[in-house]
Write a protein that holds these residues in place. Sequence first.
Motif, PDB file in Angstrom:
ATOM      1  N   LEU A   1       6.791   6.187  -0.360  1.00 28.48           N
ATOM      2  CA  LEU A   1       5.109   6.606  -0.455  1.00 28.48           C
ATOM      3  C   LEU A   1       4.837   7.517  -0.173  1.00 28.48           C
ATOM      4  N   HIS A   2       5.846   8.639   0.693  1.00 32.04           N
ATOM      5  CA  HIS A   2       5.657   9.812   0.936  1.00 32.04           C
ATOM      6  C   HIS A   2       6.572  10.709   0.253  1.00 32.04           C
ATOM      7  N   GLY A   3       7.216  11.608   0.619  1.00 30.69           N
ATOM      8  CA  GLY A   3       8.097  12.551   0.079  1.00 30.69           C
ATOM      9  C   GLY A   3       9.140  12.049  -0.858  1.00 30.69           C
TER      10      GLY A   3
ATOM     11  N   PHE B   1       5.120  -3.150  -8.456  1.00 35.32           N
ATOM     12  CA  PHE B   1       5.477  -2.033  -9.287  1.00 35.32           C
ATOM     13  C   PHE B   1       4.152  -1.146  -8.985  1.00 35.32           C
ATOM     14  N   ARG B   2       4.321   0.439  -8.415  1.00 41.53           N
ATOM     15  CA  ARG B   2       3.174   1.294  -8.396  1.00 41.53           C
ATOM     16  C   ARG B   2       3.372   2.319  -9.453  1.00 41.53           C
ATOM     17  N   LEU B   3       2.302   3.074  -9.904  1.00 43.72           N
ATOM     18  CA  LEU B   3       2.844   4.205 -10.685  1.00 43.72           C
ATOM     19  C   LEU B   3       2.873   5.218  -9.703  1.00 43.72           C
ATOM     20  N   MET B   4       4.273   5.681  -9.579  1.00 38.40           N
ATOM     21  CA  MET B   4       4.471   6.730  -8.447  1.00 38.40           C
ATOM     22  C   MET B   4       4.194   8.014  -9.046  1.00 38.40           C
ATOM     23  N   GLY B   5       3.693   8.774  -8.058  1.00 36.60           N
ATOM     24  CA  GLY B   5       3.358  10.097  -8.411  1.00 36.60           C
ATOM     25  C   GLY B   5       1.613   9.961  -8.640  1.00 36.60           C
ATOM     26  N   PHE B   6       1.207   8.912  -8.337  1.00 36.75           N
ATOM     27  CA  PHE B   6      -0.485   8.546  -8.539  1.00 36.75           C
ATOM     28  C   PHE B   6      -0.735   8.072  -7.256  1.00 36.75           C
ATOM     29  N   GLY B   7      -2.158   8.753  -6.950  1.00 35.21           N
ATOM     30  CA  GLY B   7      -2.779   8.285  -5.880  1.00 35.21           C
ATOM     31  C   GLY B   7      -2.628   9.128  -4.573  1.00 35.21           C
ATOM     32  N   HIS B   8      -3.470   9.239  -3.796  1.00 35.34           N
ATOM     33  CA  HIS B   8      -3.094  10.059  -2.611  1.00 35.34           C
ATOM     34  C   HIS B   8      -4.236   9.530  -1.335  1.00 35.34           C
ATOM     35  N   ARG B   9      -3.885   9.551  -0.264  1.00 32.40           N
ATOM     36  CA  ARG B   9      -4.567   9.136   0.917  1.00 32.40           C
ATOM     37  C   ARG B   9      -5.779  10.148   1.157  1.00 32.40           C
ATOM     38  N   VAL B  10      -5.721  11.265   0.775  1.00 29.78           N
ATOM     39  CA  VAL B  10      -7.075  12.293   1.142  1.00 29.78           C
ATOM     40  C   VAL B  10      -7.460  12.371  -0.117  1.00 29.78           C
TER      41      VAL B  10
ATOM     42  N   SER C   1      -9.853   2.249 -16.311  1.00 28.94           N
ATOM     43  CA  SER C   1     -10.759   2.131 -15.212  1.00 28.94           C
ATOM     44  C   SER C   1     -10.125   1.620 -14.019  1.00 28.94           C
ATOM     45  N   TYR C   2      -9.083   1.177 -14.016  1.00 31.50           N
ATOM     46  CA  TYR C   2      -8.313   0.629 -12.857  1.00 31.50           C
ATOM     47  C   TYR C   2      -7.965   1.954 -11.862  1.00 31.50           C
ATOM     48  N   PHE C   3      -7.621   2.942 -12.704  1.00 28.77           N
ATOM     49  CA  PHE C   3      -7.210   4.096 -11.937  1.00 28.77           C
ATOM     50  C   PHE C   3      -8.469   4.987 -11.612  1.00 28.77           C
TER      51      PHE C   3
ATOM     52  N   PRO D   1      -2.878  11.956 -10.418  1.00 24.49           N
ATOM     53  CA  PRO D   1      -1.546  12.575 -10.263  1.00 24.49           C
ATOM     54  C   PRO D   1      -1.578  13.319  -9.140  1.00 24.49           C
ATOM     55  N   ASN D   2      -0.380  13.133  -8.215  1.00 22.57           N
ATOM     56  CA  ASN D   2      -0.188  13.966  -6.926  1.00 22.57           C
ATOM     57  C   ASN D   2       0.786  15.114  -7.172  1.00 22.57           C
ATOM     58  N   VAL D   3       1.114  15.815  -6.177  1.00 18.81           N
ATOM     59  CA  VAL D   3       2.245  17.002  -6.105  1.00 18.81           C
ATOM     60  C   VAL D   3       3.544  16.456  -6.695  1.00 18.81           C
TER      61      VAL D   3
HETATM   62  N1  CMC Z   1      -0.280   2.544  -8.573  1.00 18.67           N
HETATM   63  C1  CMC Z   1      -0.945   1.460  -8.520  1.00 18.67           C
HETATM   64  N2  CMC Z   1      -2.081   1.230  -7.910  1.00 18.67           N
HETATM   65  C2  CMC Z   1      -2.197   2.124  -6.865  1.00 18.67           C
HETATM   66  C3  CMC Z   1      -1.527   3.263  -6.720  1.00 18.67           C
HETATM   67  C4  CMC Z   1      -0.366   3.561  -7.505  1.00 18.67           C
HETATM   68  N3  CMC Z   1       0.277   4.469  -7.443  1.00 18.67           N
HETATM   69  N4  CMC Z   1      -1.760   3.976  -5.563  1.00 18.67           N
HETATM   70  C5  CMC Z   1      -3.017   2.861  -4.806  1.00 18.67           C
HETATM   71  N5  CMC Z   1      -3.064   1.970  -5.812  1.00 18.67           N
HETATM   72  C6  CMC Z   1      -4.185   1.118  -5.514  1.00 18.67           C
HETATM   73  C7  CMC Z   1      -3.769   0.006  -4.521  1.00 18.67           C
HETATM   74  O1  CMC Z   1      -3.123  -1.072  -5.126  1.00 18.67           O
HETATM   75  C8  CMC Z   1      -5.157  -0.205  -4.021  1.00 18.67           C
HETATM   76  O2  CMC Z   1      -5.799  -1.166  -4.984  1.00 18.67           O
HETATM   77  P1  CMC Z   1      -6.759  -2.333  -4.423  1.00 18.67           P
HETATM   78  O3  CMC Z   1      -8.062  -1.675  -3.650  1.00 18.67           O
HETATM   79  O4  CMC Z   1      -7.256  -3.169  -5.688  1.00 18.67           O
HETATM   80  O5  CMC Z   1      -6.008  -3.134  -3.472  1.00 18.67           O
HETATM   81  C9  CMC Z   1      -5.970   0.838  -4.022  1.00 18.67           C
HETATM   82  O6  CMC Z   1      -5.479   1.597  -5.215  1.00 18.67           O
HETATM   83  C10 CMC Z   1      -5.920   1.875  -2.841  1.00 18.67           C
HETATM   84  O7  CMC Z   1      -4.741   2.099  -2.569  1.00 18.67           O
HETATM   85  P2  CMC Z   1      -4.075   2.230  -0.880  1.00 18.67           P
HETATM   86  O8  CMC Z   1      -2.580   1.876  -0.957  1.00 18.67           O
HETATM   87  O9  CMC Z   1      -5.145   1.355  -0.123  1.00 18.67           O
HETATM   88  O10 CMC Z   1      -4.122   3.862  -0.767  1.00 18.67           O
HETATM   89  P3  CMC Z   1      -3.459   4.512   0.455  1.00 18.67           P
HETATM   90  O11 CMC Z   1      -4.467   5.816   0.804  1.00 18.67           O
HETATM   91  O12 CMC Z   1      -3.152   3.686   1.571  1.00 18.67           O
HETATM   92  O13 CMC Z   1      -2.221   4.794  -0.051  1.00 18.67           O
HETATM   93  C11 CMC Z   1      -0.441   6.286  -1.486  1.00 18.67           C
HETATM   94  C12 CMC Z   1      -2.070   6.165  -0.656  1.00 18.67           C
HETATM   95  C13 CMC Z   1      -0.091   7.705  -1.813  1.00 18.67           C
HETATM   96  C14 CMC Z   1       0.533   5.706  -0.366  1.00 18.67           C
HETATM   97  C15 CMC Z   1      -0.558   5.319  -2.816  1.00 18.67           C
HETATM   98  O14 CMC Z   1      -1.595   5.756  -3.587  1.00 18.67           O
HETATM   99  C16 CMC Z   1       0.761   4.991  -3.330  1.00 18.67           C
HETATM  100  O15 CMC Z   1       1.515   4.401  -2.981  1.00 18.67           O
HETATM  101  N6  CMC Z   1       0.949   6.003  -4.260  1.00 18.67           N
HETATM  102  C17 CMC Z   1       2.400   6.103  -5.040  1.00 18.67           C
HETATM  103  C18 CMC Z   1       3.404   6.581  -4.220  1.00 18.67           C
HETATM  104  C19 CMC Z   1       3.122   8.173  -4.249  1.00 18.67           C
HETATM  105  O16 CMC Z   1       2.951   9.153  -5.369  1.00 18.67           O
HETATM  106  N7  CMC Z   1       3.215   8.965  -3.091  1.00 18.67           N
HETATM  107  C20 CMC Z   1       3.134  10.522  -2.903  1.00 18.67           C
HETATM  108  C21 CMC Z   1       2.107  11.000  -2.154  1.00 18.67           C
HETATM  109  S1  CMC Z   1       1.818  12.787  -2.467  1.00 18.67           S
HETATM  110  C22 CMC Z   1       3.226  13.391  -1.593  1.00 18.67           C
HETATM  111  C23 CMC Z   1       3.161  13.438  -0.160  1.00 18.67           C
HETATM  112  O17 CMC Z   1       2.399  14.076   0.382  1.00 18.67           O
HETATM  113  O18 CMC Z   1       3.766  12.515   0.480  1.00 18.67           O
END
Ligand code: CMC
Length: 428
Positions: A264-266, A300-309, A352-354, A361-363
Amino acid sequence: MAKTATIDIDGQKYEFPLLTGTENEVAIDIKSLRGVTNGVITLDSGYKNTGSCTSSITFLDGEKGILRYRGYSIEELAEKASFLEVAYLLIFGELPTQEQSVKFHNDIKAQSVVDDDVRKIVDAFPKSAHPMGIISSLTSALTAFNPSSVNVKSEEDMYKAIVKILGKFPVLVAWTLRKKQGLPLDYGDKNLGYVENVLKMMFKQPNEDYVQNQVVVDALDKLLILHADHEQNCSTSTVRITGSSHAGLFASLSAGISALWGPLHGGANQAVLEMLEAIKADGGDTKKYMAKAKDKEDPFRLMGFGHRVYKNFDPRARIIKKAADEVLGDLGIDDPILDIAKGLEKEALEDSYFVDRKLYPNVDFYSGIIYRAMGIPTDMFTVMFALGRLPGWIAQWREMRLNVEPIGRPRQLYIGETERAFVPVDQR
Ligand code: CMC
């Protein structure tokens, strides 16, 4: 008049100061909460709303997609600065002068030999070991080889520890890769720039000269800059909280490396490439994987998508996507993985889900594609992230120690059993 926030607990009002940062971010200072309310705490799992410290190092605005190191935009730094300049900037607060730059690099080079006994530790790892396990252990081992603790009251002592780790860490990175590849462990070349030296140490074959490729050098320099700091993320918070017990710099960094490892991080950069490979092997059906990512029954999550901030776009991803195109073009590589990545991104940005969840897309979505083009094996990607993040971790550790922050020790809301009597085993 100073601004305050009022909390009402069962009709009893309590006032707390409101603090404002230099970018007008506002925080409620609840330091006195537990004391004045007789034990009430705040609960915020994952720290989504909790500031753990004040910091002058990195500013990011997730809504606007802004990232700045010490006030300089990431776009400008990625275009104009070198990784070592950025490291100096993050750690010491200002861009180095020409003279400071030369001295900093020379001091790092002077520290770029690792005790030869460290080879024995490298040798003891099985070839199957994950590189992140090796590099975190080796970083921790440096503590044993450099037992004297850093006197944080002495700028000189602090500086020595900083150049030491910046000198030795790239050697450990190279040795981690070379161990996996069965290549002899060697040292770098003092005549080379920081990034050139990293590449040579990693890739030099024993029976031929290493020829630098400027495209690869520039791309790695940029990738390291983009990863160099990201305020209070999981690994950085780990470094700060470990260091807050006055554990040493190397021990704190080793803890940070372990935190970085998770997918979920690096670890996401490795996971992204593995995901893209799996999609390719599965016939390139991106729609199938989009459906899996949206299915709440499927982990399964789409890796490389989403970011806490970042909730609009990740500015680093924009720079990296462009760099991926350039690097692959310059190196003449036609990687079908890049097309799958672009297809996936396009579909996600229209879905619309995304869109509703602000998932962009994240870094790490494109970084793996560049690392692969450079010839870096997939399981080394997160180690490369660690190499880039090193100056950020050091800067945050230094700031935390200079600010004399208290030991990090969160509270909890206990929801377990209340007191009960012990039951002897024959009566259970
Ligand atoms: N694919 C599918 N659904 C997702 C994803 C994803 N990659 N990321 C978040 N969601 C959904 C999640 O299921 C939730 O849905 P719902 O509201 O219906 O329950 C909603 O989006 C919010 O997600 P969250 O997990 O509460 O958000 P978060 O801020 O706690 O998590 C994250 C952030 C980066 C951990 C997460 O987006 C994720 O797991 N992404 C994939 C892993 C990834 O690419 N990580 C690298 C981050 S950037 C590099 C770094 O600095 O570490």
